[in-house]
Design an enzyme around this catalytic site. Structure first.
Site, PDB file in Angstrom:
ATOM      1  N   SER A   1       0.850  -1.200   0.000  1.00 33.11           N
ATOM      2  CA  SER A   1       0.000   0.000   0.000  1.00 33.11           C
ATOM      3  C   SER A   1       0.885   1.249   0.000  1.00 33.11           C
ATOM      4  O   SER A   1       1.992   1.213   0.553  1.00 33.11           O
ATOM      5  CB  SER A   1      -0.881   0.023   1.251  1.00 33.11           C
ATOM      6  OG  SER A   1      -0.097   0.284   2.398  1.00 33.11           O
ATOM      7  N   ASP A   2       0.422   2.333  -0.604  1.00 31.77           N
ATOM      8  CA  ASP A   2       1.086   3.609  -0.365  1.00 31.77           C
ATOM      9  C   ASP A   2       0.892   3.923   1.131  1.00 31.77           C
ATOM     10  O   ASP A   2       0.041   3.331   1.791  1.00 31.77           O
ATOM     11  CB  ASP A   2       0.501   4.721  -1.247  1.00 31.77           C
ATOM     12  CG  ASP A   2       1.523   5.847  -1.471  1.00 31.77           C
ATOM     13  OD1 ASP A   2       2.435   6.011  -0.633  1.00 31.77           O
ATOM     14  OD2 ASP A   2       1.400   6.578  -2.471  1.00 31.77           O
ATOM     15  N   TRP A   3       1.698   4.833   1.668  1.00 35.88           N
ATOM     16  CA  TRP A   3       1.712   5.039   3.123  1.00 35.88           C
ATOM     17  C   TRP A   3       0.362   5.574   3.624  1.00 35.88           C
ATOM     18  O   TRP A   3      -0.097   6.616   3.186  1.00 35.88           O
ATOM     19  CB  TRP A   3       2.875   5.975   3.495  1.00 35.88           C
ATOM     20  CG  TRP A   3       4.121   5.222   3.905  1.00 35.88           C
ATOM     21  CD1 TRP A   3       4.810   5.344   5.074  1.00 35.88           C
ATOM     22  CD2 TRP A   3       4.823   4.201   3.161  1.00 35.88           C
ATOM     23  NE1 TRP A   3       5.875   4.450   5.097  1.00 35.88           N
ATOM     24  CE2 TRP A   3       5.906   3.741   3.949  1.00 35.88           C
ATOM     25  CE3 TRP A   3       4.616   3.589   1.908  1.00 35.88           C
ATOM     26  CZ2 TRP A   3       6.783   2.739   3.536  1.00 35.88           C
ATOM     27  CZ3 TRP A   3       5.492   2.589   1.495  1.00 35.88           C
ATOM     28  CH2 TRP A   3       6.562   2.180   2.305  1.00 35.88           C
TER      29      TRP A   3
END
Ligand code: NAG
Ligand code: NAG
Ligand code: NAG
Ligand code: NAG
Ligand code: NAG
Ligand code: NAG
Ligand code: NAG
Ligand code: NAG
Length: 590
Positions: A72-74
């Site tokens: 996932s992106d942060w």
């Protein structure tokens, strides 16, 4: 594209557009063996990317055969069960809905969800296999070196584990100089991209003794100091790159001012964006530097929150006025543009004094040297526009101007479908200011002796299905035609030509609407002396001739290339075409 009060927008894309325009770069990356792919903050069709099963399981893992792991992106994970079932393999940084409290969407919850039967244990095994297999595939189990630099700090020492609550300190930056001869490469790359749009009466190249007046802050240094703006979040001095988390710190920059000063003993510099009071002599030449910037939306620069919403497509810092003012005083004006994308030029492009225009894009540390290489004629410009330059914004399809809204989620409907940039201008029959692919040289080229040879088999082959290997059906990458041609320098200076191959597909046979031409291959010659020739071969793959069949859920291409045409020229515009080839019928002058 997300912030604390507003969810990321939703990209609502139809199946054919997704396949024919947006999926190919992912297919190429997967085919090249990429180990990890990040899921974005945005939604697709109203479903968050980190929990969109059609995107992650359907397209990425089934159709493109991706074997690595999805991260996932942060803080882009918003559900535990939903993201696990949709194909997310690693959550970053791993928190729950409220960061830093120590809870998590997965962690103990993932164990619980497996024990209570909501998530099959096979899904957990799959996550682990993908992550560990990638670690082995990249050789990280075998003498993999510790990093000797940190992206978190420029200090020599700091926390060894910066994400941890408590961390021992140690040396994190060893300041290893890895530059080697990269300056030569950086200069070559920047020089090769420089695109000449106008050059009346061979105003360029300049002689080194020409009397020059240089205008604009874009010719000079950042007045606050090199790298003084965090993540390049300002437009001050020569524009070398956009801003945001993907930017890099410059080790140094050669400004246009420094490079011109180094060559010309006859140059004056007005590093300002307001036009000074000057009285030029008759043969004085003005070089006006203007720019346009953009970046990532966590930094707002001069009221532009990432996209150029305030500046529009105009030059920044009153650049248009600077050119107009110079053109009123000087009979020869050369405009140099550093820009992230298309800018509007209508206020000055047709002024009689504006004799030459160079788009130098985003040149990086060797900005000045790459520019003087071209300005003073050591090299002919050989860049070509990677986008269309319109007369005005209203020439774009309405859907490009995404409407901002305060409440609810923005739905970007992609109503232009496959008709982006030049495809739209061709379909709407709009002649832009400068077409996609455009770019002049100090010399001229003739394309001749084109042939098309086939790689098609006449015996029936199994019908290609969309999947089958990393990147999709491997048959998509078979070369089905090779187009060869000779390029001759017919002018009086050395230079490099760019041969652009556009494909025209028979939409009627395929049963779909299509733009008349789509760029599928291009190739640059080596430096050709006047009179010199080079033969180039461009490979056309099955993928280059395919359209997506939304019913069958597979690619289809014309049988044996029937009805396919290849247009070969120096831009997408018909008047810049030199050769047209029809499969089975040979090639002729366009
Ligand atoms: C998004 O919705 C469109 C229209 O219903 C459909 O064609 C497309 O396949 C959907 N894409 C995904 C990834 O769900
Ligand atoms: C199983 O556990 C997960 C994680 O705690 C929870 O979200 C889910 O509602 C549970 N399902 C059932 C049927 O109890
Ligand atoms: C720094 O790290 C790189 C990448 O691991 C390695 O190639 C290089 O030899 C290291 N240099 C020093 C001086 O440790
Ligand atoms: C180009 O040069 C010729 C000859 O000097 C001159 O007659 C003509 O006006 C020039 N064209 C422009 C657009 O400046
Ligand atoms: C520059 O030098 C060339 C010859 O080397 C001469 O023809 C030209 O007039 C000079 N130009 C200026 C502006 O002095
Ligand atoms: C100035 O030019 C000389 C040779 O023309 C070159 O060796 C030197 O590197 C240049 N200096 C800069 C700062 O570019
Ligand atoms: C935009 O340019 C077109 C020419 O392509 C012209 O017809 C139209 O009036 C222009 N619109 C504006 C708002 O300037
Ligand atoms: C290019 O070369 C071909 C073959 O020599 C010739 O027929 C054609 O006229 C030339 N075209 C141009 C624009 O010079």
């Amino acid at each position: 594209m997300t912030d604390v009060v507003q969810v990321g927008y939703s990209s609502d894309i139809d199946d054919r557009t997704l396949h024919e325009i947006y999926l190919w770069p992912f297919a190429e990356g997967v085919r090249a063996g990429v180990g990890s792919i990040m899921a974005a903050y945005n939604h697709v069709n109203g479903s968050l990317c980190t929990q969109n099963s059609q995107i992650l399981n359907g397209l990425l893992k089934d159709e493109l055969g991706f074997q690595g792991f999805v991260v996932s992106d942060w803080y882009a994970q918003f559900g535990g069960v939903s993201s696990a079932l949709a194909g997310l393999d690693m959550a970053m940084p791993g928190d729950g809905a409220i960061p830093l409290l120590g809870d998590s969407f997965w962690n103990y919850e993932l164990s619980t969800a497996i024990l209570n039967g909501t998530i099959p244990v096979e899904r957990l095994n799959d996550m682990v296999t993908r992550i560990v297999a990638t670690w082995f595939q990249m050789g990280q189990d075998d003498d993999y070196p510790e990093p000797n630099f940190s992206t978190n700090t420029e200090d020599a020492t700091g926390p060894l584990y910066p994400g941890a609550l408590f961390s021992p300190s140690g040396v994190v930056n060893q300041f290893v100089n890895v530059q080697g001869n990269h300056n030569t490469i950086a200069r070559e790359v920047a020089r090769d991209a420089i695109t000449l749009l106008k050059n009346v009466n061979q105003t360029l190249p300049l002689s080194t003794n020409a009397s020059l007046s240089v205008f604009g802050t874009d010719a000079g240094p950042n007045s606050g100091g090199l790298n003084s703006c965090s993540d390049m979040g300002c437009d001050n001095g020569i524009l070398t790159m956009g801003w945001g988390s993907g930017s890099a710190r410059l080790p140094y920059v050669i400004t246009p001012q420094q490079a011109i000063q180094n060559i010309s003993a006859n140059a004056q510099f007005h590093i300002s964006d307001s036009f000074p009071s000057v009285t030029p002599a008759a043969d004085d030449i003005a070089i006006v530097f203007i720019n346009a910037d953009s970046g990532e939306n966590y930094i707002t620069v001069e009221s532009n929150p990432g996209d150029r919403t305030t500046a529009g497509l105009n030059a920044w810092h009153g650049g248009d006025d600077l050119v107009v003012d110079a053109a009123a005083k000087y009979s020869t004006v050369i405009v140099v543009i550093h820009t992230v994308g298309p800018i509007l030029m209508e206020k000055w492009i047709d002024l009689p004094s504006v004799k030459a225009v160079l788009v130098a894009h985003l040149p990086g540390q060797e900005a000045g040297n790459s520019l003087t290489d071209v300005l003073f004629g050591d090299y002919s410009p050989s860049g070509h526009l990677p986008y269309t330059i319109p007369h005005n914004e209203s020439e774009y399809p309405a859907s490009v101007g995404l409407i901002d809204q305060w409440f609810g989620q923005i739905q970007d409907q992609f109503t232009e479908r496959i008709y982006i940039d030049y495809r739209y201008f061709l379909q709407a029959n709009i002649t832009p200011r400068f077409p996609f692919g455009y770019g002049l040289s100090y010399t001229t080229f003739n394309f001749s002796d084109a042939t098309v040879t086939t790689g098609y088999k006449t015996t029936p082959q199994p019908a290609p299905r969309a999947g089958g290997a990393q990147g999709g059906n491997p048959a998509l990458w078979d070369t089905v035609f090779t187009v060869s041609l000779r390029v001759t320098n017919t002018g009086t200076r050395s230079g490099r030509a760019v041969v652009q191959l556009y494909v025209e597909l028979p939409g009627d046979t395929l049963g779909v609407d299509l733009p008349p031409r789509q760029l599928r291959q291009f190739e640059k010659t080596s430096i050709l002396a006047p009179g010199e020739s080079e033969t180039l071969s461009l490979q056309v793959t099955r993928k280059d001739l395919s359209v997506w069949d939304v019913i069958v859920q597979d690619w289809k291409a014309p049988v044996n290339g029937a009805g396919v045409k290849f247009w070969i020229g120096e831009s997408v515009a018909v008047e810049d075409m030199q050769i047209v080839c029809t499969v089975g019928q040979g090639c002729e002058s366009a």
